[in-house]
Design an enzyme around this catalytic site. Structure first.
Site, PDB file in Angstrom:
ATOM      1  CG  HIS A  75      -2.050  -0.931   1.155  1.00 55.81           C
ATOM      2  ND1 HIS A  75      -3.117  -0.883   2.015  1.00 55.81           N
ATOM      3  CD2 HIS A  75      -2.307  -1.927   0.280  1.00 55.81           C
ATOM      4  CE1 HIS A  75      -3.978  -1.827   1.686  1.00 55.81           C
ATOM      5  NE2 HIS A  75      -3.512  -2.483   0.644  1.00 55.81           N
ATOM      6  CE1 TYR A 203      -5.517   3.587  11.467  1.00 61.04           C
ATOM      7  CE2 TYR A 203      -4.900   3.899   9.172  1.00 61.04           C
ATOM      8  CZ  TYR A 203      -4.694   3.302  10.396  1.00 61.04           C
ATOM      9  OH  TYR A 203      -3.665   2.413  10.551  1.00 61.04           O
TER      10      TYR A 203
END
Ligand SMILES: Cc1cc2nc3c(=O)[nH]c(=O)nc-3n(C[C@H](O)[C@H](O)[C@H](O)COP(=O)(O)OP(=O)(O)OC[C@H]3O[C@@H](n4cnc5c(N)ncnc54)[C@H](O)[C@@H]3O)c2cc1C
Length: 394
Positions: A75, A203
């Site tokens: 990522h 998040y």
């Protein structure tokens, strides 16, 4: 009672103990590993999943990264959802490094297979492990296994037995300084076999509390919501979990979420914890036995890896050069890295969760996040820590 000898007795067969065993084996150092649980139980625990580049490098050096190279998901960024918008922190373009999503379970399996192939000794379901004479030069470990009593003479003991293990409490309390922060909430996590509709971790800081959209593989999601410390998993049906997750994660993702049945659900409390030093006599603490971080910064597993990397170097140099110096430096070397990860994990937790604070605290959090989204310098600082600060070279 049977009695045997090894150079290093490793207590705990989680990632720290297994990786230390593998690194020592490659350095020609004999180590016996004692684990309280069965191998199946250890493999059944669902925990971390984000590996720093430094961790991947250590696993490469340990010769256990073949599957990780094939199946790990690299990522280059993470996202933060706040007030209805998602903001990407472009890790790779900001600091030139990425993170790799690879489950702790998979890493543990790779290490168990490598240990079995090397012929190194591991005893699972070792009961009543006790440490003796750790302050002297000839420590011993006693335990029971399959109904029989055993004792091991060794040069060193590696305390890799996690937060609730036996090693840290074996050190006289007046020899340790304890630093601790317990947070007023936990994380409720759900694992489900469904392809993640998000390509990077998201998040979210919402008015209803924190949520995290994560994954373990291209076909498996791991999602979390902040929950109260008094909540029970039994009270959270899958439908209730997904409903709460969707309300927090932001509309765009919420619309794509499949209400897949859970294959695991658990609640973890959040804590920051460090003991100093990480050594007493011939006992060395590593990983969760010595420190805990709240999982928001994805640092727990990575710190366990850097500790055992340093510990194996110190033991290797001790046996090669008969020098105590690397062992003397172990604790301070680890703690320099540990405290920086503690700071980052505390900062991430502070910015992303709903705290029982006043309006001033909430405004500070909002301002901190707005500054982060506007400032390349702030993003670079977050990215530098998220991908992992470098391990110190010897
Ligand atoms: C519920 C949960 C969720 C987590 N999620 C994340 C996350 O999302 N991201 C992240 O980065 N980190 C996460 N962590 C932290 C991460 O999993 C740990 O930092 C990591 O497992 C540390 O590895 P370790 O080997 O030091 O300890 P552990 O994995 O705890 O291993 C210790 C081992 O020692 C054994 N043991 C204990 N006592 C004894 C004894 N007396 N004798 C012999 N053996 C013993 C235990 O059975 C265990 O197998 C999570 C932790 C928990 C508990």
């Amino acid at each position: 009672m049977t009695r045997r000898r090894t150079q290093v007795a490793i207590i705990g067969g989680g990632p720290a103990g297994l990786l230390l065993g593998q690194l020592l084996h490659r350095a020609g150092i004999d180590a016996l590993l004692l684990e309280r649980r069965s191998a199946e139980y250890v493999l059944g625990r669902i925990r971390a999943g984000v590996l720093e580049q430094g961790t991947v490098d250590v696993l490469e050096r340990a010769g256990v990264a073949a599957r990780l190279r094939e199946e790990g998901l690299v990522h280059d960024g993470v996202e933060i959802g706040f007030q209805g918008r998602r903001h990407r922190i472009a890790l790779k373009s900001l600091v030139g490094k990425s993170v790799t999503v690879y489950g702790q379970t998979d890493m543990t399996r790779d290490l168990m297979e490598a240990r079995a192939a090397s012929g190194a000794d591991s005893l699972y379901e070792a009961e009543d492990v006790q440490l003796h004479d750790i302050g002297g030069t000839q420590p011993r470990v006693s335990f029971r296994h399959r109904g029989a009593s055993h004792e091991i003479d060794c040069d060193f003991i590696a305390g890799c037995d996690g937060f609730h293990g036996v090693c840290r409490p074996s050190i006289p309390a007046n020899q340790l300084s304890v630093f601790e922060r317990v947070y007023p909430f936990g994380w409720l996590g759900l694992l489900a076999d469904v392809p993640p509709p998000w390509s990077e971790l998201v998040y979210a800081n919402s008015e209803r509390g924190f949520a995290l959209a994560s994954m373990r593989s291209p076909t498996r999601v791991r999602c979390y919501v902040q929950c109260g410390l008094d909540e029970r998993v039994e009270d959270w049906s899958d439908v209730r979990f997904w409903d709460e997750f969707r309300r927090r994660i932001g509309e765009e993702i919420a619309d794509q979420v499949t209400l897949a049945p859970s294959i695991e659900k658990s609640i973890a409390p959040l804590r920051s914890f460090v003991v100093e030093p990480l050594r007493f006599g011939r006992l060395f603490l590593a990983g969760d036995a010595a420190h805990i971080v709240p999982p928001t910064g994805a640092k727990g597993l990575n710190l366990a890896v850097s500790d055992v990397c340093y510990l194996h170097e110190a033991l290797r140099d001790y046996y090669r050069e008969r020098s105590e110096r690397p062992l003397d430096e172990y604790s301070a070397r680890c703690l320099r890295r540990v405290w920086k990860a503690e700071r980052f994990s505390w900062w991430m937790t502070r910015q992303l969760h709903l705290f029982p604070g006043d309006a001033f605290d909430r405004r500070m959090q909002q301002t901190e996040l707005e500054y982060l989204f506007e400032s390349k310098a702030a993003q670079a600082s977050m990215a530098e820590n998220y991908v992992g600060l470098p391990l110190e070279a010897r």
